[in-house]
Design an enzyme around this catalytic site. Structure first.
Site, mmCIF file in Angstrom:
data_model
loop_
_atom_site.group_PDB
_atom_site.id
_atom_site.type_symbol
_atom_site.label_atom_id
_atom_site.label_comp_id
_atom_site.label_asym_id
_atom_site.label_seq_id
_atom_site.Cartn_x
_atom_site.Cartn_y
_atom_site.Cartn_z
ATOM 1 N N LYS A 184 0.848 -1.196 0.000
ATOM 2 C CA LYS A 184 0.000 0.000 0.000
ATOM 3 C C LYS A 184 0.883 1.247 0.000
ATOM 4 O O LYS A 184 1.331 1.716 1.032
ATOM 5 C CB LYS A 184 -0.933 0.046 1.204
ATOM 6 C CG LYS A 184 -2.024 1.103 1.008
ATOM 7 C CD LYS A 184 -2.419 1.814 2.262
ATOM 8 C CE LYS A 184 -1.563 2.938 2.692
ATOM 9 N NZ LYS A 184 -1.470 4.109 1.819
ATOM 10 N N GLY A 236 6.780 4.953 8.133
ATOM 11 C CA GLY A 236 6.096 6.241 8.135
ATOM 12 C C GLY A 236 6.325 6.952 9.452
ATOM 13 O O GLY A 236 7.355 6.753 10.105
ATOM 14 N N GLU A 258 9.172 1.165 10.926
ATOM 15 C CA GLU A 258 10.384 1.922 10.532
ATOM 16 C C GLU A 258 9.938 3.372 10.510
ATOM 17 O O GLU A 258 9.205 3.788 9.607
ATOM 18 C CB GLU A 258 10.845 1.520 9.126
ATOM 19 C CG GLU A 258 11.006 0.035 8.901
ATOM 20 C CD GLU A 258 12.417 -0.457 9.139
ATOM 21 O OE1 GLU A 258 13.284 0.384 9.422
ATOM 22 O OE2 GLU A 258 12.625 -1.674 9.058
ATOM 23 N N CYS A 293 14.027 10.161 6.252
ATOM 24 C CA CYS A 293 14.084 9.694 7.639
ATOM 25 C C CYS A 293 15.504 9.774 8.162
ATOM 26 O O CYS A 293 15.731 9.879 9.356
ATOM 27 C CB CYS A 293 13.572 8.263 7.724
ATOM 28 S SG CYS A 293 14.521 7.103 6.736
ATOM 29 N N GLU A 394 10.633 16.058 14.441
ATOM 30 C CA GLU A 394 11.045 15.842 13.051
ATOM 31 C C GLU A 394 10.374 16.905 12.170
ATOM 32 O O GLU A 394 9.142 17.027 12.178
ATOM 33 C CB GLU A 394 10.612 14.436 12.610
ATOM 34 C CG GLU A 394 11.183 14.037 11.265
ATOM 35 C CD GLU A 394 10.720 12.647 10.819
ATOM 36 O OE1 GLU A 394 9.525 12.329 11.007
ATOM 37 O OE2 GLU A 394 11.545 11.903 10.263
HETATM 38 P P1 NAD Z 1 2.654 8.813 7.284
HETATM 39 O O1 NAD Z 1 2.834 8.145 8.598
HETATM 40 O O2 NAD Z 1 1.754 9.981 7.207
HETATM 41 O O3 NAD Z 1 2.087 7.768 6.191
HETATM 42 C C1 NAD Z 1 2.774 6.576 5.898
HETATM 43 C C2 NAD Z 1 1.807 5.608 5.229
HETATM 44 O O4 NAD Z 1 0.794 5.239 6.163
HETATM 45 C C3 NAD Z 1 1.077 6.171 4.005
HETATM 46 O O5 NAD Z 1 0.980 5.161 3.029
HETATM 47 C C4 NAD Z 1 -0.301 6.508 4.580
HETATM 48 O O6 NAD Z 1 -1.328 6.508 3.600
HETATM 49 C C5 NAD Z 1 -0.493 5.379 5.564
HETATM 50 N N1 NAD Z 1 -1.456 5.638 6.633
HETATM 51 C C6 NAD Z 1 -1.800 6.845 7.155
HETATM 52 N N2 NAD Z 1 -2.708 6.658 8.155
HETATM 53 C C7 NAD Z 1 -2.923 5.321 8.244
HETATM 54 C C8 NAD Z 1 -3.741 4.503 9.093
HETATM 55 N N3 NAD Z 1 -4.508 5.029 10.039
HETATM 56 N N4 NAD Z 1 -3.709 3.163 8.910
HETATM 57 C C9 NAD Z 1 -2.910 2.620 7.960
HETATM 58 N N5 NAD Z 1 -2.123 3.342 7.129
HETATM 59 C C10 NAD Z 1 -2.123 4.675 7.271
HETATM 60 O O7 NAD Z 1 4.116 9.162 6.786
HETATM 61 P P2 NAD Z 1 4.555 9.943 5.466
HETATM 62 O O8 NAD Z 1 4.273 11.393 5.640
HETATM 63 O O9 NAD Z 1 4.030 9.241 4.258
HETATM 64 O O10 NAD Z 1 6.149 9.685 5.496
HETATM 65 C C11 NAD Z 1 7.028 10.427 6.263
HETATM 66 C C12 NAD Z 1 7.439 9.687 7.532
HETATM 67 O O11 NAD Z 1 8.005 8.411 7.213
HETATM 68 C C13 NAD Z 1 8.529 10.429 8.277
HETATM 69 O O12 NAD Z 1 8.277 10.391 9.648
HETATM 70 C C14 NAD Z 1 9.787 9.640 7.922
HETATM 71 O O13 NAD Z 1 10.836 9.793 8.836
HETATM 72 C C15 NAD Z 1 9.251 8.241 7.888
HETATM 73 N N6 NAD Z 1 10.130 7.344 7.126
HETATM 74 C C16 NAD Z 1 10.866 6.387 7.807
HETATM 75 C C17 NAD Z 1 11.746 5.552 7.100
HETATM 76 C C18 NAD Z 1 12.583 4.497 7.810
HETATM 77 O O14 NAD Z 1 13.151 3.640 7.153
HETATM 78 N N7 NAD Z 1 12.701 4.529 9.134
HETATM 79 C C19 NAD Z 1 11.849 5.679 5.714
HETATM 80 C C20 NAD Z 1 11.094 6.656 5.060
HETATM 81 C C21 NAD Z 1 10.232 7.476 5.779
#
Ligand code: NAD
Length: 491
Positions: A184, A236, A258, A293, A394
């Site tokens: 997803k 995320g 992650e 991240c 962040e």
């Molecule tokens: P986000 O948490 O807003 O969304 C991530 C994903 O979760 C998206 O696909 C979103 O549609 C989905 N999502 C949102 N609400 C949900 C729910 N209630 N249930 C299930 N899925 C849901 O994050 P973002 O803005 O897309 O990405 C940025 C974040 O990701 C930053 O905090 C970044 O540091 C982190 N990140 C971490 C890594 C790692 O490897 N540690 C890598 C890349 C990004």
């Protein structure tokens, strides 16, 4: 700063859902008008998965899983290698789609595809080499086997800022472990995952082995609560992770996470300051406009070289070309959306207002030729108090804090004084000191005199609120396996 131009109209953007090997349109989740961040204009209407499509994807994944594990290990290995080859051959298209997804500059975006290819190739090699163990038990003639089995169907939820990276870090390991995947992606970054799904089919993987269902939070929540999903792997933000873990609790579905970071980059006085300044700039506000991240968003500099480092660092930051991500001359693109622009500008305004650091460059949205896109000036605050919101939260934008420290103990204390623990960076020519410091940092990865070069051989993941999962290496494979003990009694 260089001007912007429209992305090539010749790029066809995939916009359906890929379920059971078929393109699905007219989905129950509705559609999303995708905006290209570099010009603020709609560039595609993306289908969104709703409950019905998530259910269909999970069902087709179970069928495909059974077919997948009916193949010999050699056949699965060869299909994974064919997939890696297909990605290598498709690198230009994947790289361009990655720019359309979230405007990562074209000089970097094929690197995301190459990273994914490398992980797929690496994990292909495990398929016919992964071993279990046999250990003695009290009845010494019994045979006691410990084996690793796939979960069956796993849900992998990706953030918008790196779908190809998640495909490499997580989808590759999930497939190699024997699972089928419901991937997803965020509705903001659907194009590269859909192309990846097409490539899986093209090389002959079972239809439904990789289902790609772009959606927002609703589709994600439907995937998490689906009883047919045996494990969720989430990349995320922490806020979303809490919601997912709460939803997953209903079925006691395991969740690997992650998450984000607030990584310290510690620059010692004996470092090569030119190299350290370049690294701090590109690992900080410049690389992916800070939307990573792994961003080294807290730069800690030993007091005697603070001014000298700052001069070199600001020279790199202020001279980096910002502009059209399709122009290979540009190293910095826009941030992802109007909402992100507003949020980051608020973070900057608040940091100026609370006087817990001094704004020394940046702080504004770019105008002129770039006014239609979501471009922000790379922004640096100096002498930041580590207790400030700027240093603790962040930002996920081109904004970093610089602080000074006087000795090793203070550097470690500041670096660890955060709820996050994803990456840490150490710049020094004294490797004994580097190793001593690395051992004290509460961080899943410590990068000494180098950027965060995530590699398939090395487990990557966070300490503390940066998550629980590991990607890469044997640890990454084990994330997608459950352990079985088989005991054969020998009377
Ligand atoms: P986000 O948490 O807003 O969304 C991530 C994903 O979760 C998206 O696909 C979103 O549609 C989905 N999502 C949102 N609400 C949900 C729910 N209630 N249930 C299930 N899925 C849901 O994050 P973002 O803005 O897309 O990405 C940025 C974040 O990701 C930053 O905090 C970044 O540091 C982190 N990140 C971490 C890594 C790692 O490897 N540690 C890598 C890349 C990004």
């Amino acid at each position: 700063m260089t001007g912007t131009s429209s992305p090539a109209a010749t790029d066809v953007l995939p916009t359906g859902l890929l379920i059971g090997g078929e393109w699905v349109t007219g989905s129950s989740g509705g559609t999303y008008d995708h905006i290209y961040p570099a010009d603020g204009r709609p560039n595609a209407t993306v289908e969104l998965a709703g409950d019905a499509e998530i259910d269909a994807a999970v069902r087709s994944a179970w069928r495909a899983h059974r077919e997948w594990i009916s193949h010999t290990p050699e056949r699965r290995r060869d299909l994974m290698i064919a997939l890696a080859d297909a990605m290598r051959d498709d690198i230009e298209r994947l790289g361009r789609l990655n720019v359309h997804d979230f405007a990562v500059p074209i000089v970097m975006s094929p690197g995301h595809a190459a990273l994914a290819e490398g992980f797929i190739r690496y994990y292909a090699g495990y398929i016919d080499k992964d071993t279990g163990t046999s250990t003695p038990v009290s009845n010494k003639f019994d045979v006691n086997l410990i084996e690793h089995e796939p979960y069956g169907v796993v849900g992998i939820i990706a953030p918008w800022n790196g779908p190809l990276v998640v495909i490499g870090l997580n989808v590759a390991a999930a497939l190699a472990a024997g699972n089928a995947v419901v991937l997803k992606p965020s509705e903001i970054s659907p194009f590269t995952p859909l192309r990846f799904g097409e490539l899986c089919l093209r090389v002959g993987m079972p239809a439904g082995l990789v289902n790609v269902v772009p959606s927002g939070p609703e589709g994600g929540a439907a995937l998490v609560r689906h009883p047919g999903v045996r494990k969720i792997h989430f990349t995320g933000g922490g806020h979303t992770a809490r919601a997912i873990i709460t939803t997953a609790a209903a079925n006691l579905t395991p969740v690997a996470t992650e998450l984000g970071g607030k990584s310290a980059n510690i620059v010692f006085a004996d470092a090569d300051l030119d190299a350290a300044a370049r690294l701090a700039a590109f690992q900080g506000p410049l690389g992916q406009a800070g939307q990573s991240c792994a961003c080294g968003s807290r730069i800690l500099v030993e007091a005697p070289v603070y001014d000298e480092f700052m001069a070199k660092f600001l020279a790199v930051v202020t001279s980096a070309p910002v502009g059209d991500p399709f122009d290979p001359a540009n190293l910095v693109g826009p941030v992802v959306s109007q909402a992100a622009t507003d949020r980051i500008l608020q973070v900057i305004d608040r940091a100026v207002a609370d006087r817990m650091g001094e704004l020394v460059t940046g702080g504004n949205r770019l105008g002129g030729d770039l006014a239609a896109g979501y471009y922000l000036e790379p922004t640096v605050f100096a002498d930041v108090d580590n207790r400030s919101p700027l240093a603790q939260h962040e930002t996920f934008g081109p904004v970093v804090s610089v602080m000074r420290f006087t000795d090793e103990a203070e550097a470690v204390a500041i670096a660890n004084d955060t709820t996050f623990g994803l990456n840490a960076f150490v710049q020094t020519t004294d490797l004994t000191k580097a190793h001593r410091i690395a051992r004290q940092l509460e961080s899943g990865s410590v990068w000494i005199n180098r950027n965060s070069d995530i590699s398939p051989q090395s487990p990557y993941g966070g300490y503390k609120q940066s998550g629980t999962g590991r990607a890469g290496g044997l640890e990454g494979l084990r994330e997608f396996q459950q352990v079985k003990n088989i005991r054969i009694g020998m009377p």
